[in-house]
Design a protein around this motif. Sequence first.
Motif, mmCIF file in Angstrom:
data_model
loop_
_atom_site.group_PDB
_atom_site.id
_atom_site.type_symbol
_atom_site.label_atom_id
_atom_site.label_comp_id
_atom_site.label_asym_id
_atom_site.label_seq_id
_atom_site.Cartn_x
_atom_site.Cartn_y
_atom_site.Cartn_z
ATOM 1 N N TYR A 237 -30.976 -16.958 -43.534
ATOM 2 C CA TYR A 237 -32.417 -17.193 -44.547
ATOM 3 C C TYR A 237 -33.033 -18.617 -44.810
ATOM 4 O O TYR A 237 -32.053 -18.783 -44.868
ATOM 5 C CB TYR A 237 -32.355 -16.110 -45.179
ATOM 6 N N THR A 238 -33.393 -18.984 -45.386
ATOM 7 C CA THR A 238 -34.190 -19.983 -46.203
ATOM 8 C C THR A 238 -35.228 -19.922 -47.145
ATOM 9 O O THR A 238 -36.002 -19.426 -46.874
ATOM 10 C CB THR A 238 -34.731 -21.138 -44.935
ATOM 11 N N TYR A 239 -34.743 -20.421 -47.773
ATOM 12 C CA TYR A 239 -35.781 -20.154 -49.406
ATOM 13 C C TYR A 239 -37.002 -21.692 -48.852
ATOM 14 O O TYR A 239 -36.597 -22.036 -48.869
ATOM 15 C CB TYR A 239 -34.856 -20.456 -50.023
ATOM 16 N N LYS A 240 -38.033 -20.669 -49.824
ATOM 17 C CA LYS A 240 -39.566 -21.168 -48.774
ATOM 18 C C LYS A 240 -40.230 -21.303 -50.479
ATOM 19 O O LYS A 240 -40.306 -20.445 -51.165
ATOM 20 C CB LYS A 240 -40.455 -20.795 -47.698
ATOM 21 N N PRO A 241 -40.711 -22.838 -50.557
ATOM 22 C CA PRO A 241 -41.524 -23.997 -49.908
ATOM 23 C C PRO A 241 -39.275 -24.916 -50.174
ATOM 24 O O PRO A 241 -38.719 -24.601 -51.154
ATOM 25 C CB PRO A 241 -41.612 -24.654 -50.575
ATOM 26 N N GLU A 242 -39.067 -25.640 -48.969
ATOM 27 C CA GLU A 242 -37.320 -25.667 -49.869
ATOM 28 C C GLU A 242 -37.553 -26.834 -50.212
ATOM 29 O O GLU A 242 -39.016 -27.604 -50.470
ATOM 30 C CB GLU A 242 -37.088 -26.325 -48.139
ATOM 31 N N PRO A 243 -36.989 -27.825 -50.716
ATOM 32 C CA PRO A 243 -37.082 -27.938 -52.029
ATOM 33 C C PRO A 243 -36.845 -29.729 -51.951
ATOM 34 O O PRO A 243 -37.282 -30.113 -52.198
ATOM 35 C CB PRO A 243 -35.316 -28.110 -53.141
ATOM 36 N N THR A 244 -35.742 -29.702 -50.701
ATOM 37 C CA THR A 244 -35.571 -31.627 -50.613
ATOM 38 C C THR A 244 -35.770 -30.995 -48.347
ATOM 39 O O THR A 244 -35.022 -31.270 -47.369
ATOM 40 C CB THR A 244 -34.736 -31.942 -50.008
ATOM 41 N N PRO A 245 -37.021 -30.768 -47.927
ATOM 42 C CA PRO A 245 -37.902 -30.256 -46.760
ATOM 43 C C PRO A 245 -36.916 -31.618 -46.118
ATOM 44 O O PRO A 245 -37.063 -31.414 -44.478
ATOM 45 C CB PRO A 245 -39.021 -29.694 -46.642
ATOM 46 N N GLN A 246 -36.653 -32.816 -46.289
ATOM 47 C CA GLN A 246 -37.060 -33.874 -44.937
ATOM 48 C C GLN A 246 -35.697 -35.063 -45.602
ATOM 49 O O GLN A 246 -35.386 -36.309 -44.970
ATOM 50 C CB GLN A 246 -38.258 -35.014 -44.976
ATOM 51 N N THR A 247 -34.937 -34.038 -46.346
ATOM 52 C CA THR A 247 -33.791 -35.018 -46.347
ATOM 53 C C THR A 247 -32.600 -33.792 -46.333
ATOM 54 O O THR A 247 -32.340 -32.597 -46.433
ATOM 55 C CB THR A 247 -34.334 -35.035 -48.116
ATOM 56 N N ALA A 248 -31.528 -34.588 -45.103
ATOM 57 C CA ALA A 248 -30.137 -34.214 -45.295
ATOM 58 C C ALA A 248 -28.729 -34.639 -45.684
ATOM 59 O O ALA A 248 -29.062 -35.798 -46.300
ATOM 60 C CB ALA A 248 -30.066 -33.740 -43.755
ATOM 61 N N PHE A 249 -27.852 -33.364 -46.187
ATOM 62 C CA PHE A 249 -26.715 -34.079 -46.699
ATOM 63 C C PHE A 249 -25.433 -33.819 -46.033
ATOM 64 O O PHE A 249 -25.263 -33.155 -45.222
ATOM 65 C CB PHE A 249 -26.706 -33.216 -48.348
ATOM 66 N N ASP A 250 -23.904 -35.107 -46.356
ATOM 67 C CA ASP A 250 -22.935 -35.048 -46.093
ATOM 68 C C ASP A 250 -21.951 -34.877 -46.267
ATOM 69 O O ASP A 250 -21.287 -35.538 -45.619
ATOM 70 C CB ASP A 250 -23.048 -36.546 -44.653
ATOM 71 N N PHE A 251 -22.127 -34.357 -47.919
ATOM 72 C CA PHE A 251 -20.965 -34.372 -48.600
ATOM 73 C C PHE A 251 -20.292 -33.102 -47.968
ATOM 74 O O PHE A 251 -20.521 -32.087 -48.139
ATOM 75 C CB PHE A 251 -21.347 -34.700 -50.183
ATOM 76 N N PRO A 252 -18.945 -33.131 -48.414
ATOM 77 C CA PRO A 252 -17.894 -32.127 -48.315
ATOM 78 C C PRO A 252 -17.311 -30.805 -49.064
ATOM 79 O O PRO A 252 -18.305 -31.527 -49.588
ATOM 80 C CB PRO A 252 -16.442 -33.269 -48.117
ATOM 81 N N VAL A 253 -17.452 -29.733 -47.980
ATOM 82 C CA VAL A 253 -17.591 -28.625 -49.227
ATOM 83 C C VAL A 253 -15.889 -28.971 -49.509
ATOM 84 O O VAL A 253 -15.296 -28.696 -49.007
ATOM 85 C CB VAL A 253 -18.078 -27.454 -48.436
ATOM 86 N N ARG A 254 -16.074 -29.060 -51.283
ATOM 87 C CA ARG A 254 -14.799 -28.832 -51.461
ATOM 88 C C ARG A 254 -14.789 -27.447 -52.414
ATOM 89 O O ARG A 254 -15.913 -26.853 -52.882
ATOM 90 C CB ARG A 254 -15.010 -29.798 -52.620
#
Length: 254
Positions: A237-254
């Motif tokens: 499932y994806t929430y619409k509208p997405e808050p940052t549709p053009q931005t991906a992230f790479d910080f680790p899941v801690r």
Amino acid sequence: MKTWRSCGSAIAPGARAALELALVLALSACAAGPAPKPHSVAPQLSPATDAAAAGMVEIRSLVPDISLDIRYAGRDNFIGRPVEGYQAPGCYLHEPVAQALARVERSLRPQGLRLRIYDCYRPVRAVRDFVAWAGDLDDQRSKPQYYPNLDKRVLLGDYISPTSGHSRGATLDLTLLELRDDRFEPMDMGTPFDFFDETANTASPNVDARQRSNRERLREAMRREGFENYPLEWWHYTYKPEPTPQTAFDFPVR
């Protein structure tokens, strides 16, 4: 096994594996795929190094007792080991997405139902780990459990993509739990999570009426709070509208 088409070119089933994998990767840039994918456009990569900088919160800050089974932080997944970028079993989402998910959980509890979450935000490095695994055709250890009816070479595309909506912080994988004998147990959805097969399509005709009803119950609960299902995966499932549709992230899941 079907012939893959990429931007008008065709490769026969007997072609070399490396060339076929390259063509499947190219599907994300074509308009002729078998179904619209929620992760087909490569977004820009954010420099955020943690959830706070990305504007995300951990779902347990809103629902402390929500059920988490973050598969990629352990060995119970199609790769068979912790996935790159998962240092702990956490569920991070952009704050409005987490708030909407908390509302879904609260709406279900009076019905004797709850949510169980399998994955939320997924670092870009984890997606790269998935793609590398899919390209390793010698590793077939998880085939009986996760893709018994498919050749591993076809997993790249609709099932495993070089980009993922999860990395944008508004997509999650989950199921429903129901109260049975004083315990919350997963409802029967017809397939396990991450089962690579057409039977996992949300509207698959190859599941029985009860399983179809359970999928629809989850879909309706999520839809009421703004979440849209990916038709090839009943859990996605994806929430619409997405808050940052053009931005991906790479910080680790801690």
